[in-house]
Design an enzyme around this catalytic site. Structure first.
Site, PDB file in Angstrom:
ATOM      1  CG  ASP A 182      -0.084 -40.371  11.530  1.00 46.36           C
ATOM      2  OD1 ASP A 182      -0.039 -39.416  12.316  1.00 46.36           O
ATOM      3  OD2 ASP A 182      -0.901 -41.026  11.053  1.00 46.36           O
TER       4      ASP A 182
ATOM      5  CE  LYS B 129       0.994 -27.966  10.977  1.00 47.06           C
ATOM      6  NZ  LYS B 129       1.889 -29.167  10.885  1.00 47.06           N
TER       7      LYS B 129
ATOM      8  CG  ASP C 278       4.115 -32.060  10.826  1.00 49.91           C
ATOM      9  OD1 ASP C 278       2.911 -31.557  11.581  1.00 49.91           O
ATOM     10  OD2 ASP C 278       4.273 -32.982  10.211  1.00 49.91           O
TER      11      ASP C 278
ATOM     12  CG  ASP D 285      -6.536 -37.950  12.960  1.00 43.99           C
ATOM     13  OD1 ASP D 285      -6.246 -37.154  12.003  1.00 43.99           O
ATOM     14  OD2 ASP D 285      -5.975 -38.210  14.049  1.00 43.99           O
TER      15      ASP D 285
ATOM     16  CG  ASP E 214       1.247 -36.580  14.776  1.00 44.63           C
ATOM     17  OD1 ASP E 214       1.572 -35.737  15.495  1.00 44.63           O
ATOM     18  OD2 ASP E 214       0.487 -37.563  15.013  1.00 44.63           O
TER      19      ASP E 214
ATOM     20  CB  THR F 138       2.134 -29.798  16.184  1.00 39.99           C
ATOM     21  OG1 THR F 138       1.142 -30.963  16.154  1.00 39.99           O
ATOM     22  CG2 THR F 138       2.063 -29.129  17.521  1.00 39.99           C
TER      23      THR F 138
ATOM     24  CG  ASP G 145       3.853 -35.239   7.262  1.00 43.12           C
ATOM     25  OD1 ASP G 145       3.842 -34.650   8.149  1.00 43.12           O
ATOM     26  OD2 ASP G 145       2.919 -35.920   7.136  1.00 43.12           O
TER      27      ASP G 145
HETATM   28  P1  IMP Z   1       0.730 -32.708  12.927  1.00 40.99           P
HETATM   29  O1  IMP Z   1       1.369 -33.594  11.960  1.00 40.99           O
HETATM   30  O2  IMP Z   1       1.853 -32.443  14.255  1.00 40.99           O
HETATM   31  O3  IMP Z   1       0.384 -31.372  12.298  1.00 40.99           O
HETATM   32  O4  IMP Z   1      -0.412 -33.469  13.750  1.00 40.99           O
HETATM   33  C1  IMP Z   1      -1.544 -33.878  13.190  1.00 40.99           C
HETATM   34  C2  IMP Z   1      -2.341 -34.851  14.175  1.00 40.99           C
HETATM   35  O5  IMP Z   1      -2.865 -34.018  15.585  1.00 40.99           O
HETATM   36  C3  IMP Z   1      -3.548 -35.279  13.543  1.00 40.99           C
HETATM   37  O6  IMP Z   1      -3.409 -35.975  12.676  1.00 40.99           O
HETATM   38  C4  IMP Z   1      -4.506 -35.652  14.961  1.00 40.99           C
HETATM   39  O7  IMP Z   1      -4.301 -36.968  15.206  1.00 40.99           O
HETATM   40  C5  IMP Z   1      -3.712 -34.711  16.091  1.00 40.99           C
HETATM   41  N1  IMP Z   1      -4.768 -33.762  16.618  1.00 40.99           N
HETATM   42  C6  IMP Z   1      -4.769 -33.639  17.941  1.00 40.99           C
HETATM   43  N2  IMP Z   1      -5.621 -32.749  18.308  1.00 40.99           N
HETATM   44  C7  IMP Z   1      -5.847 -32.053  16.964  1.00 40.99           C
HETATM   45  C8  IMP Z   1      -6.758 -30.898  16.701  1.00 40.99           C
HETATM   46  O8  IMP Z   1      -7.019 -30.115  17.501  1.00 40.99           O
HETATM   47  N3  IMP Z   1      -6.494 -30.574  15.293  1.00 40.99           N
HETATM   48  C9  IMP Z   1      -5.852 -31.295  14.488  1.00 40.99           C
HETATM   49  N4  IMP Z   1      -5.077 -32.315  14.792  1.00 40.99           N
HETATM   50  C10 IMP Z   1      -5.199 -32.671  15.977  1.00 40.99           C
HETATM   51 MG    MG Z   2       2.605 -34.261  10.155  1.00 43.14          MG
END
Ligand code: IMP
Ligand code: MG
Length: 419
Positions: free
Chosen positions: A161, A349, A153, A341, A155, A189, A373
């Site tokens: 984050d 996923k 993943d 957000d 963030d 992601t 996470d």
């Molecule tokens: P991950 O933890 O890598 O899955 O990323 C999640 C974060 O990506 C979310 O909390 C958003 O801040 C950001 N994000 C940006 N674009 C999108 C989208 O199109 N869908 C979901 N999350 C997005």
């Molecule tokens: Mg994450």
């Protein structure tokens, strides 16, 4: 009291992991029976080491028993009757396992680092057990042959984050080490962008390091990015300006994904958007709606922070509304709390990981590890990866680094054994 407890429990099941809670309950018994909190008043009492070794033996025995109960569940899975296993009776929400878990050895390993058995006042905790489960998973994966694919993943797992993967991030060297050892890497992601440039901006530390590394050209191709959960696929390409090349959907979509029609996607996102707008209004959120090709979300206005409760409320409402909608039964989606957000994405996923497995030639779930996470059952987006492969649940980027160090150390031990 009982009633209050039950109400709390009913309302918070999405914030608990039943397998971990069950193991925690089992370990509480030897803690109560064998820890000696009064030893602090009795300097001549039993030595700390002796007490710890008794506790460790008891804890480890229980972990061995759990290991066997999981093996029994796997045996039931293999004959298509997972619902009849003892584990299913004890932990009704438990899913399928892709490998057995070396829980006994993993407990000893973590105990040597966290001194769980030495504790007299603090029983084995949620985090202790989460980390033991992670270690048990990677031990089993390393012991049963090469770990072929690791998906991460973004963030909170690779970087804090909302941040980017910058060149000073220690995880970069560890990922390159895995690639050198032959593992394929996917970054799965939720961040959903249609252009390579946006992913380059977020991941440039890793992409630049891979470009300048001495890895053979062929191994460099073993990094892919799967964005928007399972919507946008990019492959590393040192010759592209942003070091990433878009892989057209027709080259990687799984056959089930071909059934996701544009009209269903629009319908689901329309319903989600209406729900998010409603909540934005009723909860007086200082946010704006973002609608994309395959996602819709609420992001905060500049400088605002949503509280956890508001984020969770928003996710649970939109999740429920989509669950009962007709299109929500046909089309996979993922509603989650992103920390500050809320997003609803098309796909999830599990599809992202399955697509990575396919792109790399059909890697099995038992040879794949997804590190993330977000593993709570609602409002979390890594949870669905459990349908496609083994997983490790980390709490921050530092834990990801520690997990990768553990894999490297276990791998080294395994090499020495087979040499
Ligand atoms: P991950 O933890 O890598 O899955 O990323 C999640 C974060 O990506 C979310 O909390 C958003 O801040 C950001 N994000 C940006 N674009 C999108 C989208 O199109 N869908 C979901 N999350 C997005
Ligand atoms: Mg994450």
């Amino acid at each position: 009291m009982t009633t209050r407890y039950r109400v709390e429990y009913a309302l918070k099941t999405h914030r608990r992991d039943q397998l971990i809670e069950w193991i925690k309950g089992l370990l509480a018994v030897p803690f109560v029976l064998h820890s000696h909190p009064t030893a602090v008043f009795e300097p001549d009492g039993e030595s700390v080491d002796l007490q710890a070794s008794v506790s460790q033996r008891r804890y480890a025995e229980i972990m061995r028993d759990v290991e066997e109960i999981i093996n029994d569940h796997i045996a039931h899975q293999k004959v298509g009757k997972p619902d009849r296993s003892k584990l299913k009776l004890l932990v009704p929400t438990v899913g399928n396992f892709f490998t057995s878990l070396a829980l006994h050895d993993a407990f000893i390993w973590q105990d040597q680092r966290r001194f769980i058995s030495y504790r007299r006042f603090v029983p084995p905790s949620f985090n202790d057990i989460r980390l033991v489960l992670n270690t048990a998973q990677v031990m089993s994966l390393v012991r049963s042959g090469p770990l072929e694919l690791i998906t991460f993943d973004g963030d909170v797992t690779l970087y804090d984050d909302g941040n980017n993967l910058t060149p000073d991030n220690p995880v970069i060297a560890k990922i390159l080490h895995l690639m050198r050892r032959g593992s394929k890497i996917g970054i799965v992601t939720a961040a959903g962008y249609t252009e390579a440039k946006r992913y380059y901006e977020r991941l440039f530390g890793l992409l630049n390091a891979l470009q300048t590394s001495n890895l053979p050209l062929e191994s460099k191709q073993n990094l892919i990015i799967m964005g928007g959960e399972s919507s946008y696929c990019f492959k590393f390409d040192g010759n592209s300006p942003d070091m990433l090349r878009l892989v057209p959907r027709e080259d990687w979509l799984l056959k089930e994904m071909l059934l996701w029609t544009d009209s269903d996607i629009k319908e689901l996102l329309d319903i989600a958007e209406a729900s998010l707008k409603d909540t934005l209004r009723s909860m007086r959120m200082e946010g704006i709606i973002v609608r994309k090709e395959r996602a819709v979300g609420i992001i905060p206005k500049e400088g605002h922070k949503f509280c956890r409760e508001t984020l969770e409320e928003t996710v649970l409402i939109v999740q429920k509304i989509l669950d009962i909608s007709e299109v929500g039964q046909r089309l996979p989606f993922c509603a989650f709390n992103g920390g500050n957000d809320v997003f609803v994405d098309i796909g999830d996923k599990s599809w992202g990981v399955l697509a990575c497995q396919r792109i790399f030639g059909g890697i099995e779930g038992g040879k794949t590890l997804h590190v993330g996470d977000q593993f709570l059952s609602a409002g979390a987006n890594d949870f669905k990866a459990r349908l496609a492969c083994t997983t490790a649940w980390i709490a921050n980027p530092l834990e990801t680094c520690q997990l990768l160090d553990e894999i490297a150390e276990l791998d080294e031990m395994q090499q020495r054994k087979t040499r």
